[in-house]
Scaffold this active site. Structure first.
Site, PDB file in Angstrom:
ATOM      1  N   HIS A  27       0.833  -1.209   0.000  1.00  0.00           N
ATOM      2  CA  HIS A  27       0.000   0.000   0.000  1.00  0.00           C
ATOM      3  C   HIS A  27       0.866   1.258   0.000  1.00  0.00           C
ATOM      4  O   HIS A  27       0.704   2.147  -0.853  1.00  0.00           O
ATOM      5  CB  HIS A  27      -0.904  -0.017   1.236  1.00  0.00           C
ATOM      6  CG  HIS A  27      -1.838   1.146   1.342  1.00  0.00           C
ATOM      7  ND1 HIS A  27      -3.191   1.029   1.159  1.00  0.00           N
ATOM      8  CD2 HIS A  27      -1.617   2.463   1.623  1.00  0.00           C
ATOM      9  CE1 HIS A  27      -3.767   2.211   1.317  1.00  0.00           C
ATOM     10  NE2 HIS A  27      -2.824   3.104   1.604  1.00  0.00           N
ATOM     11  N   GLU A  28       1.800   1.338   0.929  1.00  0.00           N
ATOM     12  CA  GLU A  28       2.628   2.539   1.037  1.00  0.00           C
ATOM     13  C   GLU A  28       3.624   2.636  -0.114  1.00  0.00           C
ATOM     14  O   GLU A  28       3.895   3.739  -0.610  1.00  0.00           O
ATOM     15  CB  GLU A  28       3.360   2.549   2.386  1.00  0.00           C
ATOM     16  CG  GLU A  28       2.445   2.573   3.600  1.00  0.00           C
ATOM     17  CD  GLU A  28       1.496   3.762   3.604  1.00  0.00           C
ATOM     18  OE1 GLU A  28       1.821   4.805   2.999  1.00  0.00           O
ATOM     19  OE2 GLU A  28       0.412   3.652   4.211  1.00  0.00           O
ATOM     20  N   HIS A  31       1.833   4.209  -3.081  1.00  0.00           N
ATOM     21  CA  HIS A  31       1.784   5.673  -2.989  1.00  0.00           C
ATOM     22  C   HIS A  31       3.110   6.288  -3.442  1.00  0.00           C
ATOM     23  O   HIS A  31       3.140   7.234  -4.231  1.00  0.00           O
ATOM     24  CB  HIS A  31       1.524   6.102  -1.536  1.00  0.00           C
ATOM     25  CG  HIS A  31       0.116   5.938  -1.075  1.00  0.00           C
ATOM     26  ND1 HIS A  31      -0.969   6.358  -1.816  1.00  0.00           N
ATOM     27  CD2 HIS A  31      -0.392   5.417   0.080  1.00  0.00           C
ATOM     28  CE1 HIS A  31      -2.083   6.101  -1.135  1.00  0.00           C
ATOM     29  NE2 HIS A  31      -1.759   5.526   0.009  1.00  0.00           N
TER      30      HIS A  31
END
Length: 222
Positions: A27-28, A31
Site C-alpha cells: 500500500h505505502e 503511494h
C-alpha cells in the site's frame, strides 16, 4: 489468558501478521511509486520507494491492530509542488494505495482457486488444508477491508485526499481548514460502538459487492 487481549483469535495471528505486513508494505510503496512517477522524489529520498516492510510499518500502529483491530502504517510523504498537474496526480497517488490492496485481494482469491485444482493440494492432510483456506480467507478479507476503509471520506484516509483533489480550490481550502475536526470525528466513530452502525455495514456491503465481481471474473476457472 493473553488471547483475551487480542482483537483476533490466537490461531489467526500468524496469518493476520503475514497479511498485514504485505498489505501495508505494498500500500505505502504504491503511494511512493506513483508519486515518483509523477515527478515527486520526496518518498524515494526518504527510502520509502521500497518493498522493505521495515521502512513502512509503524510499530505502535501495527501493535494496535492486534490489540484493538485498528492501526496504521507510516504515511508516505508527498510534495504536490513537483506535480505538473497536482489534482490529477494527487488523485492517482491517493488511489494507488487502496487499489494495491484490491489487487492483492484479487490475487489471493485467484491463487486460492488455482491451488484448489492442483492434485497435490487435495492430498494434503485436513489440518494443512484448513490452515491454507484460513490464510487465503484472511488475506482476501483484510485486503478488501483496507481497500474500502481507506476510500472512506474521512481525514487522514486516502478517500478524503481524493475528494480534496476532485472539488474546487475554494472547497479544498475549507476541507483543509476543518481537517483536524474531521479526524477527531472519524476517531470517535472508530473507537465507539458507532462504527457498528456507520462504518462496518458500509464495509460489509462493499466487500460483498467486490467479492461478487471477483467471483464473476473467476467464473471460467471455477
Amino acid at each position: 489468558m493473553f488471547s483475551n487481549f487480542l482483537a483476533f483469535p490466537l490461531e489467526y495471528i500468524p496469518f493476520v501478521a503475514i497479511t498485514l505486513i504485505a498489505a501495508f508494505t505494498v500500500h505505502e510503496f504504491s503511494h511512493a511509486y506513483v508519486a515518483y512517477r509523477f515527478g515527486d522524489s520526496t518518498a524515494e529520498k526518504q527510502g520509502r520507494l521500497t518493498l522493505n516492510p521495515i521502512k513502512h510499518l509503524d510499530p505502535f500502529g501495527t501493535i494496535l491492530i492486534f490489540l484493538v483491530g485498528f492501526g496504521w502504517a507510516k504515511p508516505v510523504p508527498v510534495n504536490r509542488f513537483f506535480f505538473k498537474n497536482p489534482r490529477r496526480a494527487g488523485i492517482l497517488v491517493s488511489f494507488a494505495g487502496p487499489f494495491s490492496n484490491l489487487v492483492l485481494a484479487f490475487l489471493g482469491l485467484f491463487l486460492q482457486v488455482i491451488l484448489a485444482k492442483l492434485p497435490f493440494i487435495a492430498g494434503l492432510p485436513d489440518g494443512y488444508l484448513q490452515s491454507l483456506t484460513l490464510f487465503f480467507n484472511i488475506w482476501v478479507h483484510l485486503n478488501l477491508v483496507l481497500f474500502l476503509f481507506n476510500l472512506m471520506p474521512f481525514p487522514p484516509l486516502d478517500g478524503f485526499r481524493i475528494i480534496q483533489d476532485l472539488v474546487s480550490p475554494d472547497v479544498r481550502a475549507k476541507m483543509t481548514q476543518y481537517e483536524s475536526y474531521g479526524a477527531i470525528l472519524f476517531l470517535i466513530l472508530i473507537i465507539t460502538p458507532l462504527d457498528n452502525i456507520l462504518i462496518w455495514p458500509v464495509l460489509d456491503r462493499g466487500m460483498r459487492f467486490t467479492l461478487n465481481v471477483f467471483n464473476t471474473l473467476l467464473q471460467p476457472l471455477l
